[in-house]
Design a protein around this motif. Sequence first.
Motif, PDB file in Angstrom:
ATOM      1  N   GLY A 341     -24.580 -36.390  27.650  1.00 31.07           N
ATOM      2  CA  GLY A 341     -25.816 -36.426  26.871  1.00 31.07           C
ATOM      3  C   GLY A 341     -26.648 -35.180  27.112  1.00 31.07           C
ATOM      4  N   ASN A 342     -27.655 -35.038  26.261  1.00 30.03           N
ATOM      5  CA  ASN A 342     -28.484 -33.843  26.338  1.00 30.03           C
ATOM      6  C   ASN A 342     -29.950 -34.225  26.152  1.00 30.03           C
ATOM      7  N   PRO A 343     -30.561 -34.926  27.137  1.00 26.91           N
ATOM      8  CA  PRO A 343     -31.982 -35.254  27.012  1.00 26.91           C
ATOM      9  C   PRO A 343     -32.816 -33.982  27.031  1.00 26.91           C
ATOM     10  N   PRO A 344     -34.051 -34.050  26.537  1.00 25.62           N
ATOM     11  CA  PRO A 344     -34.889 -32.846  26.451  1.00 25.62           C
ATOM     12  C   PRO A 344     -35.058 -32.111  27.774  1.00 25.62           C
ATOM     13  N   SER A 345     -35.063 -32.838  28.885  1.00 30.33           N
ATOM     14  CA  SER A 345     -35.310 -32.192  30.181  1.00 30.33           C
ATOM     15  C   SER A 345     -34.130 -31.364  30.671  1.00 30.33           C
ATOM     16  N   LYS A 346     -32.951 -31.609  30.142  1.00 34.10           N
ATOM     17  CA  LYS A 346     -31.748 -31.032  30.744  1.00 34.10           C
ATOM     18  C   LYS A 346     -31.700 -29.508  30.619  1.00 34.10           C
ATOM     19  N   GLU A 347     -31.996 -28.977  29.437  1.00 37.36           N
ATOM     20  CA  GLU A 347     -31.889 -27.531  29.234  1.00 37.36           C
ATOM     21  C   GLU A 347     -32.835 -26.746  30.139  1.00 37.36           C
ATOM     22  N   PRO A 348     -34.153 -27.056  30.179  1.00 35.89           N
ATOM     23  CA  PRO A 348     -35.008 -26.269  31.086  1.00 35.89           C
ATOM     24  C   PRO A 348     -34.629 -26.442  32.549  1.00 35.89           C
ATOM     25  N   MET A 349     -34.138 -27.613  32.958  1.00 36.24           N
ATOM     26  CA  MET A 349     -33.710 -27.781  34.343  1.00 36.24           C
ATOM     27  C   MET A 349     -32.486 -26.921  34.637  1.00 36.24           C
ATOM     28  N   LEU A 350     -31.559 -26.863  33.689  1.00 37.57           N
ATOM     29  CA  LEU A 350     -30.373 -26.029  33.889  1.00 37.57           C
ATOM     30  C   LEU A 350     -30.751 -24.552  34.001  1.00 37.57           C
ATOM     31  N   ARG A 351     -31.688 -24.125  33.153  1.00 37.84           N
ATOM     32  CA  ARG A 351     -32.080 -22.706  33.205  1.00 37.84           C
ATOM     33  C   ARG A 351     -32.748 -22.376  34.538  1.00 37.84           C
ATOM     34  N   LEU A 352     -33.572 -23.273  35.049  1.00 38.93           N
ATOM     35  CA  LEU A 352     -34.206 -23.013  36.341  1.00 38.93           C
ATOM     36  C   LEU A 352     -33.177 -22.988  37.466  1.00 38.93           C
TER      37      LEU A 352
END
Length: 842
Positions: A341-352
């Motif tokens: 899944g791809n909840p909204p929080s996942k992308e910014p957490m991955l980038r950090l």
Amino acid sequence: METDGKFYLGRLVDRATGERTADPLLYDPDDLTTHAVVVGMTGSGKTGLCIDLLEEAALNNLPALMIDPKGDITNALLHFPDLAPADFEPWINADAARRDGKSVAQAAADTAGLWRHGLAEWGIEPERLARLKAAVHCAVYTPGSDAGIPVSILASLAAPEIAWEGNREVLREKISGTVTAILGLVGLKDIDPVRSREHILLANIFEQAWSQGQDLTLPELILQTQNPPFDKLGVFDVNTFFPEKDRFRLAMDLNNILAAPAFQAWIEGEPLAVGNLLYHPDGRPRHSVFYIAHLSEAERMFFVTLLFSAVETWMRAQKGTTSLRALVYFDEIFGYLPPIGNPPSKEPMLRLLKQARAFGVGLVLATQNPVDVDYKALSNAGTWFVGKLGTEQDKQRLLDGLTSAMGGALDRSEYDNLISALGKRVFLLRNVHDKRPSLFQTRWAMNYLAGPMTRRQIPALNALAGATITALAPHGAHRPAAEQASPAAPPAAPARPPAQPVAPALPGSPTRATPPGRVAEYFLPPDQTVEEAAAAAHRAIPMNATPLGVLYRPTLLAQSDVRFTNRKYNLNTELVRAALVPEPDPRGAVRWEEYLVRPLGPRDLDTRPVAEAHFVQLEGPFADSKAFSSWQSDFADWVYRRVEVTVRANETLGIFAGPETSEAEFRRQATRATEEALKKELDAEEARWEVKLDRIEDRLKREERELREDEAELSARKREETSRHIETLFGFLSGRRSGVSSSLSKRRMTERAKQDVEESEETIEDLRQELEELARDREEALAAIRQHWADIGAQTAEIQVQPYKKDINVSLFGVAWLPYHVLAVDDRLMELPAYAVVPADD
């Protein structure tokens, strides 16, 4: 204890014996730039370890942002350097103390003693406690609530202070995270920024504004969603790419958020400015706890996504460093970084996780559910704190993650054995900067671990820490004291001229909002003048009132045609039920019977609104097509259950009359039927009695005829007997005796004739009495029949007949625009209904 700037987290445990040693476990805080993961089941001591780590960060003047979904990390504010029982007492669980047979004061004294003994056992001096108290400013923030310090998310929509040119990639990532968070709040999940037209539209609106240095607000975002500030998206015009009707639906979803009273708590308070949240205006670092236990899942996701996006934007504006600059701690990442899944929080957490190291920002992520975390994403984590795990599946999944994090260089068997042997408060430390893993037992926490805090306890926590909403410097202005000068006092604001009174204007908008989906709309006519409306409302119009125009307000119109057919009851009729509901319950539970009005025909509705009228915006449930579907289903169900017709019935007579037949006519029908049935039965009964009477009367006539014959014979016998007596007498006188026997014979014959007459008279009397009795019985029988049918004629019943579902037709349903005359009276507005609502007759 001297730690040379390292974190004192506990003491090493001998791997061979499992016993705690005297050697401290010292952890280099700069190792956190490669991030840390803390894993352990409930009861493993995970929260205590994390509190220890945050305490050490505070002692080393490192600021931290802490996301607290459960209320455990609020314990980081419970500093009691004096270890006085009175300090502990307000935070003692009274129920737990009572179960232990103690008073609260006694439990507080025991807890203070326990903490004093525990800290001494771990070599923690009072001086260290005092330094912790003074090291950082602590505060608990409660986004979406004013229980703690509220957080305004509007700063996340304002244009960042860094220039667009030269920072496009960073700002587009922030836009992506912000838009994803907003769409998640309205219910859109697993959003693909490249494929989602909602995401593409909102992202372009943000970019259009931010690239020009313009702030956005949520109301402005809603308006621009309906009317974008550009004509094309890619090669297609906006309406082709995203039709107006669908844009309106998205705008209404966004507007529902803004219109909700609870959302006001999201736009008040301190802005989500990371620099301000990391450093106090006096230059000291801050430990900011974001308590989100009270939020729904969607609201939690919304805030966490915005926070990580804000951290990323702030981080990109900092200079690079190899030292730890700040910590971001997340107490439970379950659901925010899932393997699928791809909840909204996942992308910014991955980038950090991938990029924060270069800026000295360390992430500490904790979880008790290893199987629900994307360990491939955590392969960037250099430090793993592993506590006791609940299941074999958790352990194997964790070993998979460690293997990935270490590039396959993992002695899986060794780690398996070490993890399996872990006890309470004992952790396996795997640090990529160390050659071998370590086992250690966590030290005693300097803060009081009172357990999860509730929202009602947050104000007292902030009061304990002296935390209030601070006067903040501009976004991003706070830096460590060594990097900034003392902030200068802001210049005095120029004097403003006194505000002039503003004349009231017609509220609403001249643009009519379109109902959602395929919901129909109707216009109720302004059939009352201002004067008529005032009279109907029993209100007086002030002399200085100025008409401003007509304002339409939305109301829910529901009307159903209901046909009733029933051959048995000779029923074939139709009813119409109509309702106007000003403020329907969004859950579909409407008391329709309270809003019934006279049915509306085509002539009762306008085809268009009056010229130059204004309209109230469709908000809340009026903007939700699902609410209309629910209401319509509920209305049809109400009609089926509650709308019925009354059939008057005399089932014995077989007489039925529907609502179109008056009661008087029904009674006339029943009377006619009763008279017909009565006559028929009376005729039959009288015929039966006539047979009986005729039979008796025939016998009576025969007896009377026989009596006459017997009387005649008696008379004759008497004459004969008299003659014979005379002859016998003369015979005696003349000397003849032969006539005596003859005279006696005549006497006997006379007696027999007399007896026959008497017998006939008695029989006649009996027959006459019997005839009288039959006549009386006949009258009684006929009277009983008359009473029987009189009773039947009076047997009127009322039968309630409900319709069949197939015979219910919801003919009108949707938004009805209800007109009001708006008058300006001094500085206020006066509204009068321009449409006369006529209640239903029945």
